[in-house]
Write a protein that holds these residues in place. Structure first.
Motif, mmCIF file in Angstrom:
data_model
loop_
_atom_site.group_PDB
_atom_site.id
_atom_site.type_symbol
_atom_site.label_atom_id
_atom_site.label_comp_id
_atom_site.label_asym_id
_atom_site.label_seq_id
_atom_site.Cartn_x
_atom_site.Cartn_y
_atom_site.Cartn_z
ATOM 1 N N ASP A 220 -5.796 -0.458 -9.285
ATOM 2 C CA ASP A 220 -5.492 -1.511 -10.107
ATOM 3 C C ASP A 220 -6.393 -1.756 -11.395
ATOM 4 N N HIS B 232 -7.060 -4.312 -12.654
ATOM 5 C CA HIS B 232 -7.952 -5.646 -12.551
ATOM 6 C C HIS B 232 -9.238 -5.334 -12.108
ATOM 7 N N TYR C 133 -9.585 -9.615 -6.661
ATOM 8 C CA TYR C 133 -8.105 -9.702 -7.178
ATOM 9 C C TYR C 133 -7.393 -8.383 -7.244
ATOM 10 N N GLY C 134 -7.775 -7.386 -7.714
ATOM 11 C CA GLY C 134 -7.690 -6.054 -7.876
ATOM 12 C C GLY C 134 -7.480 -5.388 -6.599
ATOM 13 N N LYS D 105 -4.665 -6.613 -4.704
ATOM 14 C CA LYS D 105 -3.383 -5.855 -5.114
ATOM 15 C C LYS D 105 -3.381 -4.519 -4.550
ATOM 16 N N ASP D 106 -4.369 -3.855 -4.499
ATOM 17 C CA ASP D 106 -4.438 -2.320 -4.200
ATOM 18 C C ASP D 106 -4.061 -2.417 -2.626
ATOM 19 N N ARG E 192 -0.423 -3.098 -2.090
ATOM 20 C CA ARG E 192 0.483 -2.081 -2.585
ATOM 21 C C ARG E 192 0.413 -1.201 -1.222
#
Length: 109
Positions: free
Chosen positions: A3, A5, A48-49, A52-53, A56
């Motif tokens: 990501d 981020h 945060y990244g 998200k990873d 996902r």
């Protein structure tokens, strides 16, 4: 796939550490505080990244599992269909027994 981020968060974290260290070195409290703030923002953005990873990755795993389960069910249904066409009389007997069993259950209710 990483990501964005995570990348920008890591860069902001490093820049904040550098700004904070320079502020400490030259005695600028303002630069030191701003650097620590930027470092904290970068760490938060990196985290945060990472979240998200991870989300996902979990979604991809669930999708793969569902696709495998669908394919396996499709194969099983095809095998049952093939067997029922090989032995149609046996299929009728099984269907009749299932219907009889359901009729008994309904009659007792």
């Amino acid at each position: 796939m990483v990501d964005t981020h995570r990348i920008t968060g890591a860069a902001r974290d490093i820049a904040g550490k550098a700004q904070g260290a320079i502020g400490d070195l030259v005695g600028s409290r303002d630069d030191s505080v701003k650097g620590r703030l930027r470092e904290a923002q970068g760490s938060a953005e990196n985290l945060y990244g990472q979240v998200k990873d991870t989300a996902r990755h979990v979604a991809d795993e669930v999708s793969d599992y569902a696709e495998d389960a669908y394919d396996q069910g499709k194969r099983q249904l095809h095998e049952v269909h093939e067997r029922s066409t090989e032995w149609p009389h046996a299929s009728l007997v099984v269907a009749g027994l299932v219907g009889f069993g359901l009729g008994l259950l309904v009659a007792k209710l």
